[in-house]
Design an enzyme around this catalytic site. Structure first.
Site: not given
Ligand code: ZN
Length: 194
Positions: A66, A71, A119-120, A161-162, A165
Site C-alpha cells: 500500500g 507518502q 511502512c514505506l 494502515h493506509e 495515513h
Molecule cells: Zn505506511
C-alpha cells in the site's frame, strides 16, 4: 467483497518504465497532516492518472502492499493498495491493485488481531500492530464509482494502515508494545533462527 477489480484496472496497468517516486520519511510534517479531500473533477485529469500510475509503479517496485499520497509528498486523501504473497507471507492471496479515494471506515469488528506491519515511510522497520479483523469500508475508485466493501484479515489491515495515513496517523502510533519494534533484518534473523 464481490468487487470486480479487473473492469476498472486500465489506468492501473503500467505500459512503460517509470521512475519510482521518492517516499517521505517519518518526521516529515506531511505524514502528520490530515490529507485534503479529493474533488471528483480531479479524477478526470491527466495529473490524477499520472499520479496513480506512478504510485502503483512505486509500490510494486519497492515491494509495498500500500502507498498513500502523503507518502509521496501529496496531501490528498487517496492511496493505492495491492496485496500479494511475499517470502515472509507466502499465504497471502493476490488482491488489487485498487485506488481508494476519500475512504472512510464505517464499521470495525470487535475482534482484533496482532500482526507485523512495516511502512514505506519507516524504511527497514517492523512492529506488531493490533487491528480490527474485519471492517466495512467505503471509498471512491479511480472511475468515480462508490464502492462499499467488507474487508477481512490482512486486506483489512492494509485498508486500516493506509486510511490512517490520510488522517496523519502512522503505524507506530497504534503499537501497544513498542518493544516489538525491530528492523526487518533483525526480524528475519530471529525467524530463521528457530
Ligand atoms: Zn505506511
Amino acid at each position: 467483497m464481490g468487487v470486480n477489480y479487473k473492469a476498472d484496472a486500465n489506468i492501473l496497468r503500467n505500459h512503460h518504465v517509470m521512475k519510482t517516486l521518492p517516499r517521505t520519511q517519518f518526521g516529515n510534517p506531511i505524514l502528520r497532516a490530515k490529507a485534503k479531500s479529493v474533488p471528483v473533477g480531479f479524477l478526470k485529469t491527466k495529473e490524477f492518472k499520472s499520479l496513480v500510475r506512478q504510485m502503483v509503479f512505486t509500490m510494486r517496485r519497492v515491494g509495498g502492499v500500500g502507498l498513500a499520497a502523503p507518502q509521496v509528498g501529496r496531501s490528498l486523501a487517496l492511496a493505492v493498495m495491492e496485496m500479494r504473497k511475499t517470502p515472509m507471507r507466502p499465504d497471502l492471496l493476490h488482491r488489487g491493485p485498487i485506488v481508494i479515494i476519500n475512504p472512510k471506515i464505517l464499521k470495525y469488528s470487535q475482534a482484533a488481531a496482532d500482526d507485523w506491519e512495516g511502512c514505506l515511510s519507516f524504511t527497514g522497520a517492523r512492529g506488531v500492530v493490533p487491528r480490527a479483523e474485519t471492517i466495512l469500508v467505503r471509498y471512491t475508485n479511480e472511475t468515480g464509482k462508490t464502492i462499499t466493501e467488507t474487508a477481512a484479515g490482512f486486506w483489512a489491515r492494509i485498508f486500516q494502515h493506509e486510511i490512517d495515513h490520510l488522517n496523519g496517523v502512522v503505524y507506530v502510533d497504534r503499537m501497544k508494545n513498542m518493544k516489538s519494534l525491530t528492523t526487518l533484518a533483525e526480524l528475519k534473523r530471529r525467524m530463521w533462527q528457530k
